[in-house]
Design an enzyme around this catalytic site. Structure first.
Site, PDB file in Angstrom:
ATOM      1  CB  SER A   1      -1.088  -1.616  -5.581  1.00 30.11           C
ATOM      2  OG  SER A   1       0.110  -2.316  -5.412  1.00 30.11           O
TER       3      SER A   1
ATOM      4  CE1 TYR B   1      -1.646  -2.782  -0.238  1.00 27.52           C
ATOM      5  CE2 TYR B   1      -0.548  -3.610  -2.208  1.00 27.52           C
ATOM      6  CZ  TYR B   1      -0.904  -2.553  -1.387  1.00 27.52           C
ATOM      7  OH  TYR B   1      -0.540  -1.281  -1.729  1.00 27.52           O
TER       8      TYR B   1
HETATM    9  P1  NDP Z   1       1.023   5.264   4.346  1.00 28.49           P
HETATM   10  O1  NDP Z   1       1.097   4.197   5.362  1.00 28.49           O
HETATM   11  O2  NDP Z   1       1.938   6.431   4.471  1.00 28.49           O
HETATM   12  O3  NDP Z   1      -0.448   5.811   4.181  1.00 28.49           O
HETATM   13  C1  NDP Z   1      -1.559   5.021   4.373  1.00 28.49           C
HETATM   14  C2  NDP Z   1      -2.647   5.952   4.815  1.00 28.49           C
HETATM   15  O4  NDP Z   1      -3.841   5.207   4.997  1.00 28.49           O
HETATM   16  C3  NDP Z   1      -2.288   6.605   6.138  1.00 28.49           C
HETATM   17  O5  NDP Z   1      -2.421   8.004   6.011  1.00 28.49           O
HETATM   18  C4  NDP Z   1      -3.274   6.007   7.114  1.00 28.49           C
HETATM   19  O6  NDP Z   1      -3.720   6.974   8.041  1.00 28.49           O
HETATM   20  C5  NDP Z   1      -4.409   5.591   6.216  1.00 28.49           C
HETATM   21  N1  NDP Z   1      -5.145   4.466   6.789  1.00 28.49           N
HETATM   22  C6  NDP Z   1      -4.746   3.187   6.897  1.00 28.49           C
HETATM   23  N2  NDP Z   1      -5.689   2.466   7.504  1.00 28.49           N
HETATM   24  C7  NDP Z   1      -6.692   3.321   7.801  1.00 28.49           C
HETATM   25  C8  NDP Z   1      -7.943   3.202   8.434  1.00 28.49           C
HETATM   26  N3  NDP Z   1      -8.371   2.006   8.914  1.00 28.49           N
HETATM   27  N4  NDP Z   1      -8.726   4.285   8.549  1.00 28.49           N
HETATM   28  C9  NDP Z   1      -8.324   5.481   8.079  1.00 28.49           C
HETATM   29  N5  NDP Z   1      -7.153   5.678   7.476  1.00 28.49           N
HETATM   30  C10 NDP Z   1      -6.337   4.605   7.334  1.00 28.49           C
HETATM   31  O7  NDP Z   1       1.249   4.534   2.962  1.00 28.49           O
HETATM   32  P2  NDP Z   1       1.175   5.023   1.458  1.00 28.49           P
HETATM   33  O8  NDP Z   1       1.062   6.497   1.370  1.00 28.49           O
HETATM   34  O9  NDP Z   1       2.252   4.333   0.775  1.00 28.49           O
HETATM   35  O10 NDP Z   1      -0.205   4.354   0.997  1.00 28.49           O
HETATM   36  C11 NDP Z   1      -1.273   5.090   0.434  1.00 28.49           C
HETATM   37  C12 NDP Z   1      -1.989   4.209  -0.562  1.00 28.49           C
HETATM   38  O11 NDP Z   1      -1.110   3.899  -1.634  1.00 28.49           O
HETATM   39  C13 NDP Z   1      -2.451   2.880   0.000  1.00 28.49           C
HETATM   40  O12 NDP Z   1      -3.701   2.539  -0.522  1.00 28.49           O
HETATM   41  C14 NDP Z   1      -1.389   1.915  -0.495  1.00 28.49           C
HETATM   42  O13 NDP Z   1      -1.878   0.606  -0.595  1.00 28.49           O
HETATM   43  C15 NDP Z   1      -1.104   2.520  -1.850  1.00 28.49           C
HETATM   44  N6  NDP Z   1       0.151   2.109  -2.448  1.00 28.49           N
HETATM   45  C16 NDP Z   1       1.357   2.449  -1.907  1.00 28.49           C
HETATM   46  C17 NDP Z   1       2.528   2.063  -2.534  1.00 28.49           C
HETATM   47  C18 NDP Z   1       3.865   2.423  -2.017  1.00 28.49           C
HETATM   48  O14 NDP Z   1       4.873   1.986  -2.604  1.00 28.49           O
HETATM   49  N7  NDP Z   1       3.993   3.206  -0.965  1.00 28.49           N
HETATM   50  C19 NDP Z   1       2.508   1.256  -3.754  1.00 28.49           C
HETATM   51  C20 NDP Z   1       1.192   0.970  -4.231  1.00 28.49           C
HETATM   52  C21 NDP Z   1       0.063   1.375  -3.601  1.00 28.49           C
HETATM   53  P3  NDP Z   1      -3.519   6.723   9.635  1.00 28.49           P
HETATM   54  O15 NDP Z   1      -2.058   6.486   9.837  1.00 28.49           O
HETATM   55  O16 NDP Z   1      -4.031   7.954  10.264  1.00 28.49           O
HETATM   56  O17 NDP Z   1      -4.357   5.522   9.944  1.00 28.49           O
END
Ligand code: NDP
Length: 253
Positions: free
Chosen positions: A143, A156
Protein backbone atom coordinates in the site's frame (compact mmCIF):
# COMPACT_ATOMS: atom_id res chain seq x y z
CA UNK A 1 9.29 -10.02 -27.11
CA UNK A 2 9.63 -11.10 -23.44
CA UNK A 3 7.65 -14.12 -22.28
CA UNK A 4 4.41 -13.04 -20.62
CA UNK A 5 2.60 -16.29 -21.44
CA UNK A 6 1.03 -17.94 -18.39
CA UNK A 7 -0.55 -20.97 -20.06
CA UNK A 8 0.03 -24.18 -18.05
CA UNK A 9 0.51 -21.99 -14.95
CA UNK A 10 -1.72 -22.23 -11.87
CA UNK A 11 -2.41 -19.16 -9.72
CA UNK A 12 -4.00 -18.77 -6.27
CA UNK A 13 -5.31 -15.26 -5.47
CA UNK A 14 -6.55 -14.43 -1.97
CA UNK A 15 -9.37 -11.90 -2.07
CA UNK A 16 -9.58 -12.55 -5.81
CA UNK A 17 -13.38 -12.41 -5.64
CA UNK A 18 -13.45 -8.61 -5.91
CA UNK A 19 -11.59 -5.32 -6.19
CA UNK A 20 -7.87 -5.26 -6.95
CA UNK A 21 -7.61 -9.05 -6.49
CA UNK A 22 -10.16 -9.62 -9.24
CA UNK A 23 -8.40 -7.09 -11.47
CA UNK A 24 -5.19 -9.10 -11.11
CA UNK A 25 -6.96 -12.46 -11.46
CA UNK A 26 -8.46 -11.31 -14.76
CA UNK A 27 -5.04 -10.30 -16.05
CA UNK A 28 -3.58 -13.68 -15.09
CA UNK A 29 -6.50 -15.51 -16.74
CA UNK A 30 -6.15 -13.47 -19.91
CA UNK A 31 -2.47 -14.41 -20.04
CA UNK A 32 -3.49 -18.09 -19.93
CA UNK A 33 -3.23 -19.08 -16.26
CA UNK A 34 -5.70 -21.29 -14.43
CA UNK A 35 -6.86 -19.05 -11.60
CA UNK A 36 -8.22 -20.08 -8.20
CA UNK A 37 -9.72 -17.18 -6.27
CA UNK A 38 -10.16 -17.44 -2.49
CA UNK A 39 -12.30 -15.33 -0.20
CA UNK A 40 -15.22 -15.36 2.21
CA UNK A 41 -18.08 -14.02 0.07
CA UNK A 42 -19.70 -16.58 -2.22
CA UNK A 43 -21.97 -13.92 -3.70
CA UNK A 44 -19.02 -11.83 -4.87
CA UNK A 45 -17.29 -15.00 -6.08
CA UNK A 46 -20.21 -15.95 -8.33
CA UNK A 47 -19.92 -12.70 -10.30
CA UNK A 48 -16.11 -12.89 -10.31
CA UNK A 49 -16.10 -16.49 -11.53
CA UNK A 50 -18.45 -15.70 -14.39
CA UNK A 51 -16.04 -12.98 -15.54
CA UNK A 52 -12.97 -15.19 -15.10
CA UNK A 53 -14.47 -18.23 -16.83
CA UNK A 54 -15.11 -16.09 -19.90
CA UNK A 55 -11.31 -15.78 -20.05
CA UNK A 56 -10.14 -19.28 -19.06
CA UNK A 57 -10.22 -21.99 -16.38
CA UNK A 58 -11.09 -20.63 -12.93
CA UNK A 59 -12.44 -21.77 -9.59
CA UNK A 60 -13.38 -20.39 -6.17
CA UNK A 61 -12.40 -21.63 -2.71
CA UNK A 62 -14.34 -20.30 0.26
CA UNK A 63 -11.62 -19.22 2.67
CA UNK A 64 -11.11 -16.99 5.68
CA UNK A 65 -7.41 -16.11 5.64
CA UNK A 66 -7.52 -15.75 9.44
CA UNK A 67 -7.89 -19.53 9.59
CA UNK A 68 -4.35 -20.85 9.14
CA UNK A 69 -5.33 -24.50 8.69
CA UNK A 70 -7.85 -23.59 5.97
CA UNK A 71 -5.22 -21.54 4.10
CA UNK A 72 -2.79 -24.46 4.06
CA UNK A 73 -5.55 -26.90 3.08
CA UNK A 74 -6.81 -24.69 0.23
CA UNK A 75 -3.33 -24.23 -1.22
CA UNK A 76 -2.50 -27.94 -0.97
CA UNK A 77 -5.87 -28.80 -2.55
CA UNK A 78 -5.26 -26.37 -5.43
CA UNK A 79 -1.84 -27.89 -6.12
CA UNK A 80 -3.27 -31.42 -5.89
CA UNK A 81 -6.19 -30.68 -8.18
CA UNK A 82 -4.27 -28.90 -10.93
CA UNK A 83 -0.98 -30.76 -10.48
CA UNK A 84 1.08 -27.65 -9.67
CA UNK A 85 1.09 -24.20 -8.11
CA UNK A 86 3.13 -21.47 -9.79
CA UNK A 87 1.71 -18.13 -8.66
CA UNK A 88 0.49 -16.92 -5.26
CA UNK A 89 -1.08 -13.48 -4.92
CA UNK A 90 -1.42 -12.37 -1.28
CA UNK A 91 -4.08 -9.72 -1.77
CA UNK A 92 -6.71 -10.23 0.97
CA UNK A 93 -6.70 -7.17 3.17
CA UNK A 94 -8.70 -5.15 5.65
CA UNK A 95 -8.41 -2.09 7.87
CA UNK A 96 -9.89 -0.55 10.99
CA UNK A 97 -9.90 3.24 10.77
CA UNK A 98 -9.35 4.58 14.29
CA UNK A 99 -6.85 6.75 16.12
CA UNK A 100 -4.20 4.56 17.81
CA UNK A 101 -5.44 5.37 21.33
CA UNK A 102 -8.89 4.03 20.46
CA UNK A 103 -7.86 0.68 18.95
CA UNK A 104 -8.44 -2.57 20.80
CA UNK A 105 -5.79 -5.27 20.75
CA UNK A 106 -8.31 -7.50 18.97
CA UNK A 107 -8.61 -4.93 16.16
CA UNK A 108 -4.82 -4.60 15.93
CA UNK A 109 -4.42 -8.38 15.68
CA UNK A 110 -7.25 -8.78 13.15
CA UNK A 111 -5.66 -6.29 10.75
CA UNK A 112 -2.14 -7.65 11.25
CA UNK A 113 -3.28 -11.26 10.87
CA UNK A 114 -5.43 -10.61 7.80
CA UNK A 115 -2.88 -8.47 5.97
CA UNK A 116 0.47 -9.87 7.10
CA UNK A 117 0.34 -13.20 8.94
CA UNK A 118 -1.94 -14.75 6.33
CA UNK A 119 0.51 -13.74 3.59
CA UNK A 120 3.30 -15.52 5.45
CA UNK A 121 1.16 -18.62 6.02
CA UNK A 122 0.10 -18.80 2.36
CA UNK A 123 3.67 -18.26 1.15
CA UNK A 124 4.93 -20.98 3.45
CA UNK A 125 2.18 -23.33 2.26
CA UNK A 126 2.96 -22.55 -1.40
CA UNK A 127 6.71 -22.98 -1.06
CA UNK A 128 7.02 -26.79 -1.33
CA UNK A 129 4.72 -26.87 -4.36
CA UNK A 130 6.67 -24.11 -6.12
CA UNK A 131 9.98 -25.73 -5.27
CA UNK A 132 8.78 -29.05 -6.65
CA UNK A 133 7.63 -27.32 -9.85
CA UNK A 134 11.03 -25.72 -10.40
CA UNK A 135 10.12 -22.19 -9.30
CA UNK A 136 7.32 -19.78 -8.57
CA UNK A 137 6.10 -16.23 -8.18
CA UNK A 138 4.74 -14.67 -5.00
CA UNK A 139 3.08 -11.28 -5.32
CA UNK A 140 2.17 -9.42 -2.12
CA UNK A 141 -0.10 -6.41 -2.05
CA UNK A 142 1.29 -3.56 0.03
CA UNK A 143 0.00 0.00 0.00
CA UNK A 144 1.07 3.62 0.04
CA UNK A 145 1.00 2.88 3.80
CA UNK A 146 4.05 0.67 3.18
CA UNK A 147 5.87 3.99 2.63
CA UNK A 148 3.79 6.69 4.32
CA UNK A 149 1.61 6.64 7.41
CA UNK A 150 -1.67 8.02 8.60
CA UNK A 151 -3.09 8.74 12.05
CA UNK A 152 -6.04 6.38 11.49
CA UNK A 153 -4.01 3.44 10.17
CA UNK A 154 -1.54 2.16 12.80
CA UNK A 155 -2.13 -1.59 12.30
CA UNK A 156 -2.72 -1.19 8.56
CA UNK A 157 0.54 0.74 8.09
CA UNK A 158 2.40 -1.75 10.30
CA UNK A 159 1.06 -4.69 8.30
CA UNK A 160 1.75 -3.07 4.92
CA UNK A 161 5.25 -2.01 5.92
CA UNK A 162 5.81 -5.50 7.29
CA UNK A 163 4.68 -7.23 4.10
CA UNK A 164 7.41 -5.43 2.13
CA UNK A 165 10.12 -6.47 4.58
CA UNK A 166 8.73 -10.00 4.69
CA UNK A 167 8.84 -10.16 0.88
CA UNK A 168 12.48 -9.12 0.92
CA UNK A 169 13.34 -11.84 3.43
CA UNK A 170 11.46 -14.52 1.47
CA UNK A 171 13.04 -13.26 -1.77
CA UNK A 172 16.51 -13.75 -0.33
CA UNK A 173 15.67 -17.14 1.20
CA UNK A 174 14.00 -18.62 -1.87
CA UNK A 175 15.97 -17.08 -4.77
CA UNK A 176 17.99 -20.30 -5.02
CA UNK A 177 14.71 -22.18 -5.58
CA UNK A 178 13.86 -19.86 -8.49
CA UNK A 179 10.99 -18.33 -6.52
CA UNK A 180 10.63 -14.56 -6.94
CA UNK A 181 8.81 -12.59 -4.26
CA UNK A 182 7.71 -9.02 -4.98
CA UNK A 183 5.21 -6.43 -3.74
CA UNK A 184 2.80 -4.14 -5.52
CA UNK A 185 2.01 -0.89 -3.72
CA UNK A 186 -1.37 0.45 -4.89
CA UNK A 187 -2.16 4.14 -4.67
CA UNK A 188 -5.79 5.14 -4.14
CA UNK A 189 -7.95 2.64 -6.02
CA UNK A 190 -11.73 2.70 -6.41
CA UNK A 191 -12.91 -0.49 -4.63
CA UNK A 192 -15.28 -1.52 -1.81
CA UNK A 193 -12.50 -0.76 0.69
CA UNK A 194 -12.07 2.86 -0.38
CA UNK A 195 -15.78 3.42 -1.01
CA UNK A 196 -16.20 2.88 2.75
CA UNK A 197 -13.27 5.22 3.41
CA UNK A 198 -14.80 7.88 1.20
CA UNK A 199 -17.98 7.64 3.23
CA UNK A 200 -16.10 7.76 6.57
CA UNK A 201 -13.43 10.37 5.81
CA UNK A 202 -14.79 13.80 4.77
CA UNK A 203 -12.96 15.39 1.83
CA UNK A 204 -11.05 12.19 0.95
CA UNK A 205 -12.23 12.09 -2.65
CA UNK A 206 -11.03 15.66 -3.32
CA UNK A 207 -7.70 15.05 -1.53
CA UNK A 208 -7.01 11.91 -3.58
CA UNK A 209 -7.78 13.65 -6.87
CA UNK A 210 -5.64 16.64 -5.88
CA UNK A 211 -2.70 14.57 -4.57
CA UNK A 212 -2.54 12.00 -7.41
CA UNK A 213 -0.61 13.38 -10.41
CA UNK A 214 -2.66 11.21 -12.79
CA UNK A 215 -5.72 13.13 -11.54
CA UNK A 216 -7.92 10.08 -11.04
CA UNK A 217 -8.55 7.12 -8.77
CA UNK A 218 -6.99 3.87 -9.95
CA UNK A 219 -9.19 0.98 -11.03
CA UNK A 220 -8.79 -2.79 -10.47
CA UNK A 221 -8.02 -3.11 -14.19
CA UNK A 222 -4.86 -1.03 -13.60
CA UNK A 223 -3.41 -4.10 -11.81
CA UNK A 224 -3.76 -6.65 -14.59
CA UNK A 225 -0.51 -5.70 -16.33
CA UNK A 226 1.74 -5.62 -13.27
CA UNK A 227 0.28 -8.94 -12.08
CA UNK A 228 1.05 -10.61 -15.41
CA UNK A 229 4.55 -9.12 -15.45
CA UNK A 230 5.40 -10.25 -11.91
CA UNK A 231 3.86 -13.69 -12.51
CA UNK A 232 5.64 -14.33 -15.80
CA UNK A 233 9.12 -15.28 -16.97
CA UNK A 234 9.58 -11.65 -18.02
CA UNK A 235 10.36 -10.86 -14.35
CA UNK A 236 12.59 -13.86 -13.55
CA UNK A 237 15.52 -11.67 -12.39
CA UNK A 238 13.36 -9.29 -10.34
CA UNK A 239 12.89 -10.20 -6.69
CA UNK A 240 12.40 -8.43 -3.36
CA UNK A 241 11.07 -5.25 -4.98
CA UNK A 242 8.06 -3.08 -4.11
CA UNK A 243 6.53 -1.45 -7.17
CA UNK A 244 4.09 1.45 -6.75
CA UNK A 245 1.04 1.41 -9.03
CA UNK A 246 -0.24 4.78 -7.93
CA UNK A 247 -0.58 7.30 -10.77
CA UNK A 248 2.51 9.06 -9.38
CA UNK A 249 1.18 9.50 -5.82
CA UNK A 250 4.42 8.38 -4.15
CA UNK A 251 6.78 10.58 -6.16
CA UNK A 252 5.05 13.94 -5.77
CA UNK A 253 6.01 16.10 -2.78
P1 NDP B 1 -11.74 -5.03 -1.34
O1 NDP B 1 -12.42 -4.81 -0.05
O2 NDP B 1 -12.53 -4.89 -2.59
O3 NDP B 1 -11.00 -6.42 -1.38
C1 NDP B 1 -10.46 -7.01 -0.26
C2 NDP B 1 -10.50 -8.49 -0.52
O4 NDP B 1 -9.92 -9.16 0.58
C3 NDP B 1 -11.93 -8.96 -0.67
O5 NDP B 1 -12.05 -9.69 -1.87
C4 NDP B 1 -12.16 -9.81 0.56
O6 NDP B 1 -12.93 -10.95 0.25
C5 NDP B 1 -10.76 -10.22 0.93
N1 NDP B 1 -10.65 -10.48 2.37
C6 NDP B 1 -10.67 -9.59 3.37
N2 NDP B 1 -10.58 -10.22 4.54
C7 NDP B 1 -10.52 -11.54 4.26
C8 NDP B 1 -10.43 -12.71 5.03
N3 NDP B 1 -10.38 -12.65 6.39
N4 NDP B 1 -10.37 -13.90 4.41
C9 NDP B 1 -10.42 -13.98 3.07
N5 NDP B 1 -10.51 -12.92 2.27
C10 NDP B 1 -10.57 -11.70 2.86
O7 NDP B 1 -10.52 -4.02 -1.34
P2 NDP B 1 -9.31 -3.79 -2.34
O8 NDP B 1 -9.49 -4.55 -3.59
O9 NDP B 1 -9.11 -2.36 -2.38
O10 NDP B 1 -8.11 -4.43 -1.49
C11 NDP B 1 -7.27 -5.45 -1.99
C12 NDP B 1 -5.89 -5.26 -1.40
O11 NDP B 1 -5.34 -4.04 -1.85
C13 NDP B 1 -5.87 -5.20 0.11
O12 NDP B 1 -4.75 -5.87 0.61
C14 NDP B 1 -5.76 -3.71 0.39
O13 NDP B 1 -5.17 -3.45 1.63
C15 NDP B 1 -4.88 -3.30 -0.76
N6 NDP B 1 -4.89 -1.88 -1.07
C16 NDP B 1 -6.01 -1.26 -1.54
C17 NDP B 1 -5.96 0.09 -1.85
C18 NDP B 1 -7.13 0.82 -2.40
O14 NDP B 1 -7.03 2.05 -2.59
N7 NDP B 1 -8.24 0.19 -2.69
C19 NDP B 1 -4.75 0.88 -1.64
C20 NDP B 1 -3.65 0.12 -1.15
C21 NDP B 1 -3.72 -1.21 -0.87
P3 NDP B 1 -14.33 -11.22 1.03
O15 NDP B 1 -15.16 -10.00 0.83
O16 NDP B 1 -14.87 -12.44 0.40
O17 NDP B 1 -13.93 -11.44 2.46
Amino acid sequence: MPNFDLSQRVAFVTGGNGGIGLGMAKGLAEAGATVVIAGRSKTKAETALAELRALGEADFVELDVLDEASCRKAIDATAARFGRLDILVNNAGTTVRKQPQDLTTEEWRRVMDTNLTSAFVCAQAAYPHMKRGGGGKIINIGSMMSIFASSFAAPYAASKGGIVQMARALAVAWAKDNIQVNCILPGWIDTDLTRTARAQVPGLNERVLDRTPAGRWGSPADFAGIAVFLASRASDFITGTAIPVDGGFSVQT
